[in-house]
Scaffold this motif. Sequence first.
Motif, PDB file in Angstrom:
ATOM      1  N   ARG A 107     -13.858   1.222  -6.567  1.00 53.83           N
ATOM      2  CA  ARG A 107     -13.608   2.418  -5.619  1.00 53.83           C
ATOM      3  C   ARG A 107     -12.050   2.510  -5.446  1.00 53.83           C
ATOM      4  NH1 ARG A 107     -17.487   1.700  -0.919  1.00 53.83           N
ATOM      5  NH2 ARG A 107     -19.373   1.096  -1.741  1.00 53.83           N
ATOM      6  N   ASN A 108     -11.352   2.074  -6.424  1.00 48.76           N
ATOM      7  CA  ASN A 108      -9.897   2.362  -6.313  1.00 48.76           C
ATOM      8  C   ASN A 108      -9.196   1.688  -5.285  1.00 48.76           C
ATOM      9  OD1 ASN A 108      -7.930   3.702  -7.796  1.00 48.76           O
ATOM     10  ND2 ASN A 108      -8.023   5.490  -6.715  1.00 48.76           N
ATOM     11  N   VAL A 109      -9.842   0.546  -4.800  1.00 53.73           N
ATOM     12  CA  VAL A 109      -9.032  -0.225  -3.890  1.00 53.73           C
ATOM     13  C   VAL A 109      -8.245  -1.370  -4.466  1.00 53.73           C
ATOM     14  CG1 VAL A 109      -9.374  -1.925  -2.091  1.00 53.73           C
ATOM     15  CG2 VAL A 109     -10.793   0.043  -1.953  1.00 53.73           C
ATOM     16  N   MET A 110      -6.879  -1.806  -4.212  1.00 54.11           N
ATOM     17  CA  MET A 110      -6.213  -2.464  -4.823  1.00 54.11           C
ATOM     18  C   MET A 110      -6.839  -3.881  -4.642  1.00 54.11           C
ATOM     19  SD  MET A 110      -2.211  -2.920  -5.388  1.00 54.11           S
ATOM     20  CE  MET A 110      -1.763  -1.493  -6.179  1.00 54.11           C
ATOM     21  N   VAL A 159      -6.662  -9.488 -10.811  1.00 54.86           N
ATOM     22  CA  VAL A 159      -5.911  -9.200  -9.522  1.00 54.86           C
ATOM     23  C   VAL A 159      -4.845  -8.428  -9.958  1.00 54.86           C
ATOM     24  CG1 VAL A 159      -4.257 -10.466  -8.017  1.00 54.86           C
ATOM     25  CG2 VAL A 159      -6.647 -11.400  -8.257  1.00 54.86           C
ATOM     26  N   GLN A 160      -4.288  -7.377  -9.145  1.00 55.99           N
ATOM     27  CA  GLN A 160      -3.386  -6.368  -9.257  1.00 55.99           C
ATOM     28  C   GLN A 160      -2.112  -6.728  -8.445  1.00 55.99           C
ATOM     29  OE1 GLN A 160      -6.521  -3.787  -8.440  1.00 55.99           O
ATOM     30  NE2 GLN A 160      -5.950  -2.384  -9.878  1.00 55.99           N
ATOM     31  N   VAL A 199      -7.466  -4.844  -0.704  1.00 53.59           N
ATOM     32  CA  VAL A 199      -8.119  -6.255  -0.127  1.00 53.59           C
ATOM     33  C   VAL A 199      -7.484  -7.366  -0.815  1.00 53.59           C
ATOM     34  CG1 VAL A 199     -10.209  -7.452  -0.086  1.00 53.59           C
ATOM     35  CG2 VAL A 199     -10.135  -5.218   0.323  1.00 53.59           C
ATOM     36  N   VAL A 200      -7.019  -8.502   0.094  1.00 54.90           N
ATOM     37  CA  VAL A 200      -6.331  -9.565  -0.500  1.00 54.90           C
ATOM     38  C   VAL A 200      -7.161 -10.894  -0.091  1.00 54.90           C
ATOM     39  CG1 VAL A 200      -4.203 -11.030  -0.253  1.00 54.90           C
ATOM     40  CG2 VAL A 200      -4.011  -8.467  -0.132  1.00 54.90           C
TER      41      VAL A 200
END
Lengths: 378, 378
Positions: free
Chosen positions: B166-169, B188-189, B148-149
């Motif tokens: 939830r392991n969403v980047m 932020v990743q 998700v950006v």
Amino acid sequence: MRTPICIKLGCELPIFAFSHCRDVVVEVTKAGGFGVLGASTFSPEQLETELCWIDEHVAGRPYGVDVIIPTRYDKQSEASTEHLEALIPDEHRAFMDKLLDDAGVPPLPADERERIHAAIVNGRGNMTPDGARRLLRVALNHPQVKLVVSALGSPPPDVVVELRERNVMVGAMCGKGEHAARHRAAGVQLIVAQGTEAGGHTGDIATMVLVPQVVEACGDEVAVLAAGGIAKGSQIAAALALGAQGVWCGSVWLGTRESELDPFEKEVLFETRTEDAVRRRARTGKPVRMIKSLLSEAWEQPGAPAYLPTPLQGILYNEAHARVVRAKRKDLYSFPVGQVVGMINEESSVRDVMYRLQLEYLDAIERLRQLSPAESED
Amino acid sequence: MRTPICIKLGCELPIFAFSHCRDVVVEVTKAGGFGVLGASTFSPEQLETELCWIDEHVAGRPYGVDVIIPTRYDKQSEASTEHLEALIPDEHRAFMDKLLDDAGVPPLPADERERIHAAIVNGRGNMTPDGARRLLRVALNHPQVKLVVSALGSPPPDVVVELRERNVMVGAMCGKGEHAARHRAAGVQLIVAQGTEAGGHTGDIATMVLVPQVVEACGDEVAVLAAGGIAKGSQIAAALALGAQGVWCGSVWLGTRESELDPFEKEVLFETRTEDAVRRRARTGKPVRMIKSLLSEAWEQPGAPAYLPTPLQGILYNEAHARVVRAKRKDLYSFPVGQVVGMINEESSVRDVMYRLQLEYLDAIERLRQLSPAESED
């Protein structure tokens, strides 16, 4: 990173250094790069002195000269400076004076003012067709000058013929893909594709987009250098990936101990952030990427006079700039510089910069190599 | 060109495609890239429909969603569109109407006008803190959404926590080096470093300068993608040379047969030159890089009303834009697009673009390899 242009010109590295400072030209050239002296601000006599000094110090290596060669005779450019000064409206003069007076910047002493005006006369004299040819004649008496770059448009046909006959490479600056085709048709052999992120007079198109477009327009015969945004070795690798045969750097040398900037000016340079290298018309009337300052911004404010056309705005600005430098006023100081200024944070030497650029380049190449290990067998 | 971000996200190629069009998202993802759907213009129900369709077509591959998540509650953003319309001064409305009336562009039929207004209400509703969270909730019900950006600033802490659990980047856009440090501190990743040459809302700093600065600010934990100026494989190679782990492209998909643009709009796209992708405030009140047209330029002329603040300028512009598209008027048509537009000259398919990008990338890498044959032994 030795590319065909290095072999043609006889240098080791495709790192071209544009500088008004002979020390930078010499040190870059000695370190394997290719120094190019910005000649348009020198009188023919001064240029002769500079080139003799460079010849003595580069141990036979080739270097270049950058001049402004107008194609057409421009009546206004031949006008005397006194005549032009009379064309500057009182409103504009009063605006600039009030700005500096209110800020407590003393006026220039008479001798200093005269020196500035002499420099303007020189500079402007060199930008006439005859003046530019006088400078060229000086340059061509120095056999180590192997490249002449036209800083404004394609060089005129007679200049192209003479340079090519004497085996001096003909170069030109370019900010749009379509200009490249024009240069090529005019016989230019080396095109410097200069992105909007560069210092000085720049266009709107970024290096990342401009370079592939110019490379495509040039075909195989004309070499392309990337300018704008180059102060690290990774950026050199990026430029070569885009199809350039080398890079043309200006800002990165300003922070070296060899540069023409004085310690006060270097302090401002090291403190300037990337976002403060803005395109403004205050310096010449045309957009110049330069350090944001109260002086550059004042002309952008509502109520400021409209910018004067070139060369009038520049005549007005030059004197104000000299006042600011003399008073060492950081808040009002500006200088043409590219967006890489945010990466230039401490004094270095030209040799150290050249060494760092090569190490960083190899790191970048190695990183790319590791991402595509298999393709080497293709 | 498989980089660590590909391994983390589970795609083959670090080519990220931003698009409002689900077909583009699907085709890029199926071709090994990573599609990211721009979600902010959809209602939650519409988004659910789009994501279900994407799930059905990507055969289990991961993809992403781009949303605008405001950190602070903004009272004006919650105001009804009718209320906001009342804030648009008559002068501005009259200026836009006269421009289109004089050019002979018919007004919108009532139903069309209503549809536009519904879209504005949707879009604006999604940009409130609650609205953005409603969209996120929809996205998180789709386990193939792996990224998700946040299109505007760092996402708020609760969103970062939920996504990471939830392991969403978590990704964010960035136009200045200093923003990168803020994003990193917010958890932020993945940072998309977007240069001035990009389409849509952009800053001043070019990709060539921005990417190395963001990479340096990010350290090893945070991956950086380069955005702005990427439509060829050589530009991907350049981006990776600068230290990016991949690229984020938008404009290049607009010219594909899968894109949301209709044939009339594509014709304008193919004819637009790089220098005609200008930064103007006409569309939203903030600088957007978009196609230069009579409509974008009218607001720049002396005597034009001052730009309205966001979201008022956008409300006014959206209706005018719909009138222009309906009348198929090339001279007035504009659309957000990057400087690479000059490289997009004919219709292609997403698969062909993906294939071309890879071939050109390998060519660029091979060119670099031949320039540095010896270093492989280091």
